[in-house]
Design an enzyme around this catalytic site. Sequence first.
Site, short mmCIF file in Angstrom:
data_model
loop_
_atom_site.label_atom_id
_atom_site.label_comp_id
_atom_site.label_asym_id
_atom_site.label_seq_id
_atom_site.Cartn_x
_atom_site.Cartn_y
_atom_site.Cartn_z
N GLN A 1 -7.51 -2.72 42.35
CA GLN A 1 -7.83 -3.38 41.07
C GLN A 1 -8.51 -2.41 40.09
O GLN A 1 -8.36 -2.56 38.88
CB GLN A 1 -8.76 -4.59 41.30
N ARG B 1 -8.34 -19.77 47.68
CA ARG B 1 -9.18 -18.62 48.05
C ARG B 1 -10.61 -19.12 48.29
O ARG B 1 -11.08 -19.98 47.53
CB ARG B 1 -9.19 -17.53 46.95
N ASP C 1 -18.56 -12.52 42.79
CA ASP C 1 -17.75 -13.70 43.08
C ASP C 1 -18.59 -14.91 43.47
O ASP C 1 -18.16 -16.05 43.32
CB ASP C 1 -16.75 -13.40 44.20
N ARG D 1 -6.61 -13.25 39.13
CA ARG D 1 -7.71 -12.97 40.06
C ARG D 1 -8.95 -12.67 39.25
O ARG D 1 -8.91 -12.57 38.03
CB ARG D 1 -7.37 -11.87 41.08
N GLY D 2 -10.08 -12.55 40.00
CA GLY D 2 -11.36 -12.44 39.31
C GLY D 2 -11.96 -13.84 39.24
O GLY D 2 -11.27 -14.80 38.86
N ALA D 3 -13.25 -13.94 39.61
CA ALA D 3 -13.84 -15.26 39.82
C ALA D 3 -13.70 -16.22 38.63
O ALA D 3 -13.20 -17.35 38.79
CB ALA D 3 -15.30 -15.08 40.23
N ASN E 1 -19.18 -9.53 46.14
CA ASN E 1 -18.20 -8.97 45.21
C ASN E 1 -17.16 -8.23 46.05
O ASN E 1 -17.25 -8.17 47.29
CB ASN E 1 -18.86 -8.05 44.18
N LYS E 2 -16.19 -7.66 45.38
CA LYS E 2 -15.09 -6.97 46.06
C LYS E 2 -15.59 -6.01 47.16
O LYS E 2 -16.57 -5.30 46.96
CB LYS E 2 -14.28 -6.20 45.00
O1 MRU Z 1 -9.91 -10.13 44.85
P1 MRU Z 1 -10.23 -10.14 43.39
O2 MRU Z 1 -9.44 -9.15 42.60
O3 MRU Z 1 -10.16 -11.54 42.82
O4 MRU Z 1 -11.75 -9.69 43.32
C1 MRU Z 1 -12.38 -9.68 42.06
C2 MRU Z 1 -13.76 -9.19 42.08
O5 MRU Z 1 -14.32 -8.85 43.10
C3 MRU Z 1 -14.49 -9.20 40.76
O6 MRU Z 1 -15.43 -8.16 40.70
C4 MRU Z 1 -15.25 -10.53 40.61
O7 MRU Z 1 -14.37 -11.62 40.81
C5 MRU Z 1 -15.91 -10.67 39.30
S1 MRU Z 1 -14.76 -10.91 38.00
C6 MRU Z 1 -15.58 -11.06 36.52
#
Ligand code: MRU
Length: 347
Positions: A198, A91, A239, A48-50, A249-250
């Site tokens: 997270q 996603r 994201d 996970r994470g963009a 973002n999250k």
């Molecule tokens: O749902 P996730 O864990 O994929 O969400 C991740 C985030 O919101 C991160 O802050 C974002 O992807 C940036 S990662 C460098």
Amino acid sequence: MYQTLHWKGDANGSLFLIDQTLLPTEFKEIECLTAQNVWEAIKVLQVRGAPAIGVSAAYGVVIGLQEFRQTDRSAFDAKLTEVTGYLASSRPTAVNLFWALDRMSAVAIANQHLTSADMHDRLFQEANAINDEDREMCLAIGRHGSQLIENGTGVLTHCNAGALATAGEGTALSVFFAAAAQGKTIRVYADETRPLLQGARLTAWELQQRNIPVTVICDNMAAQVMKEGKINAVVTGADRIAANGDSANKIGTYGVAVLARAHNIPFYVAAPSSTFDLSLAHGDSIPIEQRSRDEVALGFGRQTVPDNVDVYNPAFDVTPANLITAIITERGIIRNPSAESVATHLS
Ligand code: MRU
């Protein structure tokens, strides 16, 4: 040091990912041998994470075409369309996923003369390039962003935008890693980040691995911690960033930005240029992933909401550009982000 994802072998090899659903108590890698393995790993947040999603999807394309090396190009291209469409459905919010898949498709369109086997090798090369560039981008974000962090300060982050969220050092956490490497003393406050934690599970783990002081707080404690004067800057990842600087973002990030403004604390977003979606004029059009009721009502196996009570579980929110002090990219710093400053920065 841990490697969030890595490839083993030639174009016929496989992708290894740290299973992030098991951290911090268990460190285990999974091997992806099919495009479906990659799709599922993205869907359930094993990766996970963009940026990490984008790199994984690029390798997912390579895996999905391994059995098509000996076919004619039209069958290969049809499969490529199928695999990219399939991986794109994992996603919806992180634009890096679509950015990486589009880049893989564009390489195939530009190389119609290659045989399927050569095209497959070329796609493997492109996935490796996306992976390598991501590492470079993370380091550059750290270099630029660390200028904004002063010695002896407290910083807050939300979710995990660390090495676990990218192929390299991370985005928001890369800023902290670089500041620490320059000898600056910082204390990181990590929002635990409901519902999937997270921040508590991943950000705290990463900072501990690197001996950077970290304190986990529940999301609803951020205002109090700011009021106590413990936070001098907030840095989060993103994201998807619209053309005017509005940043998804999250879930919870928007609230943190509002709190930062109320306490006169700078709020920074750290993200590579692959996170910008210039096709969207503003953040209202960013698709927000809706996730399952169970993540909130049955988090980590314990029922915390009565049966039959409705639950709303958007995975992301959008912070308007006017609450963002600056966006840090691999190219530098966009202060007071707006349609004009974003366009100038990316041109
Ligand atoms: O749902 P996730 O864990 O994929 O969400 C991740 C985030 O919101 C991160 O802050 C974002 O992807 C940036 S990662 C460098």
